[in-house]
Scaffold this active site. Structure first.
Site, PDB file in Angstrom:
ATOM      1  CG  ASP A   1     -19.406  12.387 -33.823  1.00 24.33           C
ATOM      2  OD1 ASP A   1     -20.305  12.628 -32.999  1.00 24.33           O
ATOM      3  OD2 ASP A   1     -19.604  11.744 -34.872  1.00 24.33           O
TER       4      ASP A   1
ATOM      5  CG  HIS B   1     -23.301  13.573 -34.159  1.00 27.98           C
ATOM      6  ND1 HIS B   1     -23.083  12.587 -33.225  1.00 27.98           N
ATOM      7  CD2 HIS B   1     -24.275  13.100 -34.989  1.00 27.98           C
ATOM      8  CE1 HIS B   1     -23.886  11.546 -33.477  1.00 27.98           C
ATOM      9  NE2 HIS B   1     -24.622  11.844 -34.531  1.00 27.98           N
TER      10      HIS B   1
ATOM     11  CD  GLU C   1     -27.211   9.149 -35.302  1.00 29.22           C
ATOM     12  OE1 GLU C   1     -27.609   7.997 -35.130  1.00 29.22           O
ATOM     13  OE2 GLU C   1     -26.034   9.481 -35.079  1.00 29.22           O
TER      14      GLU C   1
ATOM     15  CD1 TRP D   1     -27.594   8.483 -42.654  1.00 33.31           C
ATOM     16  CD2 TRP D   1     -27.424   6.871 -41.125  1.00 33.31           C
ATOM     17  NE1 TRP D   1     -28.130   8.968 -41.484  1.00 33.31           N
ATOM     18  CE2 TRP D   1     -28.041   7.993 -40.527  1.00 33.31           C
ATOM     19  CE3 TRP D   1     -27.208   5.721 -40.345  1.00 33.31           C
ATOM     20  CZ2 TRP D   1     -28.446   8.002 -39.192  1.00 33.31           C
ATOM     21  CZ3 TRP D   1     -27.610   5.729 -39.010  1.00 33.31           C
ATOM     22  CH2 TRP D   1     -28.222   6.860 -38.447  1.00 33.31           C
TER      23      TRP D   1
ATOM     24  CG  ASP E   1     -20.365   0.506 -37.272  1.00 33.55           C
ATOM     25  OD1 ASP E   1     -20.939   0.161 -38.338  1.00 33.55           O
ATOM     26  OD2 ASP E   1     -20.869   1.321 -36.467  1.00 33.55           O
TER      27      ASP E   1
HETATM   28  C1  ACM Z   1     -24.749   7.931 -39.063  1.00 32.59           C
HETATM   29  O1  ACM Z   1     -24.473   6.721 -39.036  1.00 32.59           O
HETATM   30  N1  ACM Z   1     -25.167   8.550 -37.973  1.00 32.59           N
HETATM   31  C2  ACM Z   1     -24.639   8.695 -40.291  1.00 32.59           C
END
Ligand code: ACM
Length: 551
Positions: free
Chosen positions: A203, A274, A338, A404, A431
């Protein structure tokens, strides 16, 4: 008189089903069928485990069961290679007749003997997990437990999972955890009959996998100068260098460890977004080769993404080649989430490429990127998974979608006859806070209580039968921006991951939150023996900023 009759009946019932109503059968996830039986199997002083098969995986499973029973009960437990049903012992019988599939098993406990019947060693593994959960919870301990009556209530169980893919993801990019913890995490996955560990290895804030051809990925990309402290909005930093990565040798160890527990490890290598930690090491694969990229120190999404150049694809294919050599499972996750498009909009190269390839916007450019990677992954006989953003600009031919941002991505994929794994934020993001934030250690935000995770049904009701078959499973995601230690990860992950394990395993009709919570109360004793720092553990009830380690 009526009262006395009732009491008598009750007494009779208790004699036949001892402990009924006291969570005698606290099995998580709940089996497909469980018929309580009369009486119990009492362990003799020298129990035998009989295994007819020569399958080494099955022999190892039997040996491990014998070791655990021997260690905790003090009984002289031995594995016996035989093809007859031993009395006073546990029998592993290989048979296709149960028709419960590769992961299914049948478990029969009578006062005379225990028989586990399954087609394959993974079915036996799950049968053994159930058997352990029928024993006194002390069986999960690491030393001899005194004064326990070692017995198992009689029952007949037939079991198999609802979904083929039952996963849990751990992000080791934002925080790094030692191999010993990764193994514990895998143990907990397997114990709850999940079968996939999705290892988020790269990441912006850290590259955590050794790649021999590109050593700077870990020399530079695994280290950051500091880490955010407190919440994002506070914009505070700790000023301390932070880093870590897994060597290829460690990764091979983890993969083998997982295989022995019937857990497939799915590696994730993020692209095209990322990618900041990788670009800090190899800036030539970014859109601004002259820019000084630094491994990320704050959370969130960065604009620095890979440039879709031939040399970038060569770099990524080299990396994926090493990755595929380390991870033998069918799936390779390539991220895809993203990815801001500003740098592509501003890049002469990208705009020319779009013209040349007839791509109408940057979303199609992302699709072009993912398709090239898909072609490579597919050419090696593997399957690519990507987050649901890879649907934008057109889905790649062989992609499996991980949904997601809600459930729409998964639905769209299934409607186009692509497989989908459901991990929508509302239900599956571990989370999020799990109770009122004022009572909890710092988390990213959101609120996903246990009940909400439990209530999730991964197959959307409005899909046609043929489409619904493409919903292959469910996954809990543990993003770790706010989880600096493995104890913190355990606190956020459990017990919600156990609720998701039941979502993945148990048919929707068999699920019941009240019943789940009753079983969970007993199960917490098992987690205590395994030293899991779960939410709701004794001593974990009050607010502290950094959660105390459980002794
Ligand atoms: C993610 O939560 N960006 C897959």
């Amino acid at each position: 008189m009526k009262q006395r009759l009732l009491s008598l009946l009750f007494l009779l019932f208790w004699t036949v089903f001892p402990g009924f109503g006291q969570n005698t059968y606290s099995i998580l996830p709940k089996p497909l069928r469980l018929d309580p039986g009369a009486g119990e199997f009492i362990f003799p002083s020298d129990p035998l485990i009989a295994v007819a098969s020569t399958d080494p995986a099955l022999r190892r499973l039997a040996e491990e069961l014998a070791n655990q029973i021997g260690k905790v009960t003090g009984k002289d437990t031995k594995v016996f290679a035989g093809n007859f049903r031993v009395k006073d012992g546990i029998n592993f019988v290989t048979s296709k007749e149960t028709k419960l599939g590769a992961e299914g098993y049948c478990l029969e406990v009578t006062p005379k003997r225990i028989i586990i019947t399954a087609e394959q060693s993974k079915g036996f593994f799950y049968g053994v997990q159930t058997l352990l959960q029928l024993m006194p919870t002390q069986i999960y301990g690491s030393e001899r437990a005194e004064n326990i009556k070692w017995r198992i209530p009689c029952c007949y169980i037939e079991d198999r999972p609802r979904y083929a893919y039952r996963g849990l993801m751990l992000d080791v990019g934002r925080h790094f955890y030692p191999v010993a913890f990764i193994k514990k995490f895998i143990d907990l996955i397997a114990m709850h009959k999940m079968n996939t560990f999705h290892w988020h290895l790269t990441d912006d804030q850290g590259w955590r996998i050794e790649i021999k051809k590109y050593p700077k990925l870990t020399e530079i990309g695994s280290q950051r100068s500091q880490t955010m402290l407190g919440h994002y909005n506070d914009q505070k930093y700790d000023g301390k260098p932070y880093g870590g990565f897994y060597t290829q040798e460690e990764i091979r160890q983890v993969v083998k460890y997982a295989q022995e527990r019937f857990v497939t490890v799915v590696p994730e290598i993020e692209m095209p977004g990322h990618a900041l930690a990788a670009l800090a090491a190899y800036p030539q694969y970014g859109n601004n080769p002259d820019k000084i990229y630094k491994v990320g120190t704050k959370w969130g999404v960065y604009e620095d993404v890979y440039a879709p150049k031939d040399e970038t694809f060569r770099f990524l294919e080299d990396i994926l080649t090493e990755v595929m050599d380390l991870f033998p499972g069918q799936y390779i996750h390539i991220g895809g989430d993203e990815c801001p498009k500003n740098q592509w909009q501003e890049s002469r190269f990208c705009q020319d490429l779009m013209k040349k390839e007839g791509l109408k916007d940057e979303h199609e450019l992302q699709s072009y990127f993912i398709r090239r990677i898909d072609r490579f992954v597919t050419s090696k006989g593997r399957k690519m998974i990507g987050w649901d953003e890879i649907l934008e600009g057109g889905i790649s031919p062989n992609a499996t979608i991980m949904s997601w941002r809600g459930t729409e991505g998964g639905m769209l994929a299934a409607q186009q006859h692509h497989d989908a794994i459901m991990s929508p934020g509302n239900f599956c993001y571990l989370d999020h806070y799990q109770a009122d934030a004022k009572t909890q250690p710092l988390a990213i935000g959101g609120l996903t209580p246990l009940e909400e995770s439990y209530a999730y049904d991964p197959t959307p009701a409005n899909l046609a039968t043929e489409e619904a078959k493409h919903i292959i499973g469910v996954q809990g995601n543990v993003w770790t921006e706010y989880m600096p230690s493995s104890e913190y990860v355990e606190y956020m992950t459990f017990p919600r991951a156990i609720a998701l394990a039941e979502v993945g395993w148990t048919s929707a009709e068999r699920k019941n939150i009240t019943d789940f919570k009753q079983r969970l109360e007993v199960h917490k004793q098992r987690l205590d023996y395994l030293k899991v720092n779960y939410f709701g553990a004794p001593g974990n009830g009050k607010f502290t900023y950094r959660w105390p380690l459980k002794k």
